[in-house]
Design an enzyme around this catalytic site. Structure first.
Site, PDB file in Angstrom:
ATOM      1  N   SER A 124       0.833  -1.201   0.000  1.00 40.80           N
ATOM      2  CA  SER A 124       0.000   0.000   0.000  1.00 40.80           C
ATOM      3  C   SER A 124       0.865   1.247   0.000  1.00 40.80           C
ATOM      4  CB  SER A 124      -0.863  -0.015   1.261  1.00 40.80           C
ATOM      5  OG  SER A 124      -1.470   1.239   1.445  1.00 40.80           O
ATOM      6  N   TYR A 148      -1.863  -1.466  10.725  1.00 40.49           N
ATOM      7  CA  TYR A 148      -2.104  -1.875   9.340  1.00 40.49           C
ATOM      8  C   TYR A 148      -0.913  -1.510   8.457  1.00 40.49           C
ATOM      9  CZ  TYR A 148      -3.706  -1.726   4.542  1.00 40.49           C
ATOM     10  OH  TYR A 148      -3.777  -1.905   3.185  1.00 40.49           O
ATOM     11  N   LYS A 152       2.099  -3.936   6.516  1.00 47.05           N
ATOM     12  CA  LYS A 152       2.471  -3.943   5.092  1.00 47.05           C
ATOM     13  C   LYS A 152       3.977  -3.758   4.944  1.00 47.05           C
ATOM     14  CE  LYS A 152      -1.520  -4.638   3.260  1.00 47.05           C
ATOM     15  NZ  LYS A 152      -1.803  -5.930   2.644  1.00 47.05           N
TER      16      LYS A 152
END
Ligand code: NAD
Ligand code: UFG
Length: 346
Positions: A124, A148, A152
């Site tokens: 992302s 989150y 990643k």
């Protein structure tokens, strides 16, 4: 190629399955349906005319994952399965780290064991954090301080280390910007559960009368009109970016931004949506949302040079296709709260 698509019933995964099949590849889907519906598999069949083997499994379960590798010869894996709600990741960090990191390690382990040498990972733009724009792949990462984003960045690191230690294992790390829109058939698209966190699904729900008005999070940013600027990319362009990444995967670790390279403000997106679809989107401006940054968009030149891929659909197509999915009768069956699903295991 025959590709295992984890999270293939989800938003980006389902569109990528369609793009892979369109390009002549075959897919096997593994998904635990924690954020998707089994009906999506029927929709994918309706679009492509192909049966898609489906495993209703959790990819943090090595025994379940191994069964897929034993039952199918595969050329590669695209790993979409993951949890993605930033706010929820702050409340449930262990849940997010466990799901997103363990799934990545389990899949890498199975790939090494069964000699599957192509691995494409859903990363992302969030890993860039609050960097200078445009974001370019060579930048030092500053993951936003939420589990989150960290999951990643950590997954990228884990896969890079594994690839360095195993030269035949090739990894493509794809950093997505803001995927929106839907397949042009209107049969698959983004159907979030509950109140949407993201801008485009909120706008489509306002247009459909499911929400009274859009709340714009701040109009005092140092941007063109004070509202947040993002690089929206049509989900089918993003899907085709995966096909290009897979087909052009060379040995080693390769990082690509998948974006358009263009920034669009919230107000510009709302106006484009109204014009493309002939609907009105009432809105009010409210406080900034915690954790948001003013502006980001991609330097998308590396993917074009190395993969021969470039986003081709414009903002009008993104708005039109998002609305077609939301407003088509078929969407109704996909939206709403997830209930129990009966799945026949492959
Ligand atoms: P999504 O929630 O629609 O799809 C993810 C799918 O993975 C769902 O079908 C879910 O049921 C499944 N899943 C989750 N954990 C699983 C597990 N342990 N085992 C099996 N299946 C599991 O999300 P999406 O928008 O399609 O995102 C796909 C990937 O792309 C995610 O990894 C996400 O973090 C990443 N990503 C998304 C965006 C975005 O804006 N949508 C942006 C950047 C990166
Ligand atoms: N926004 C509103 N109102 C809303 C929703 C969003 O004004 O109801 C604004 C936001 O403040 C921001 C812009 O619209 O300026 C886009 O917000 P999104 O929530 O749609 O997207 P983000 O860029 O905040 O984040 C998304 C994903 C992240 C991912 C990131 C980059 O949610 O997980 O894109 O891919 F990391």
């Amino acid at each position: 190629m025959r590709i295992l698509v984890t999270g293939g019933a989800g938003y980006i995964g389902s569109h990528t399955c369609v793009a892979l099949i369109d390009a002549g590849h075959s897919v096997i889907v593994a998904d635990n349906l924690c954020n998707s519906r089994v009906e999506v598999l029927d929709r994918m069949k309706e679009i492509t005319g192909k049966d898609i083997p489906f495993y209703h499994i959790d990819v943090t379960d090595y025994v379940a994952v191994e069964r897929v590798f034993v039952e199918h010869e595969m050329d590669g894996v695209i790993h979409f399965a993951g949890l993605k709600a930033v706010g929820e990741s702050v409340e449930k960090p262990l849940f997010y780290y466990y799901n997103n990191l363990v799934s990545t390690m389990i899949l890498a382990k199975a790939c090494l064991h069964y000699g599957v040498n192509r691995f494409v990972f859903s990363s992302s733009a969030t890993v860039y954090g609050d960097n200078e724009v445009p974001f370019v792949e060579t930048m030092k990462l500053k993951p936003r301080m939420n589990p989150y984003g960290e999951s990643k960045a950590m997954s990228e690191q884990i896969l890079s280390d594994i690839a360095r230690a195993n030269p035949s294992f090739s990894v493509s790390l794809l950093r997505y910007f803001n995927p929106v829109g839907a397949h042009e058939s209107g049969l698959i698209g983004e159907a979030p559960n509950g109140i949407p966190n993201n801008l485009m699904p909120y706008v489509t729900q306002v247009a459909a009368g499911k929400r009274e008005k859009l709340r714009i999070f701040g109009d005092d940013y140092p941007t063109i009109d004070g509202t947040g600027v993002r690089d929206y990319i049509h989900v089918m362009d993003l899907a085709e970016g995966h096909v290009a990444a897979l087909e052009n995967l060379l040995e080693g670790v390769h990082i690509y931004n998948l974006g358009t390279g263009r920034g669009t403000s919230v107000l510009e997106l709302v106006k484009a949506f109204e014009e493309a679809n002939g609907v009105e989107i009432p809105f009010e401006v409210v406080e900034r949302r915690a954790g948001d940054i003013a502006e980001f968009y991609a330097d998308a030149s590396k993917a074009e040079q190395e993969l021969g891929w470039k986003a081709k659909r414009d903002l009008v197509a993104m708005c039109r296709d998002a609305w077609r999915f939301e407003s088509s009768a078929g969407t109704l069956a996909l939206s709403g709260t997830l209930g129990t699903v009966n799945v026949s295991h492959s």
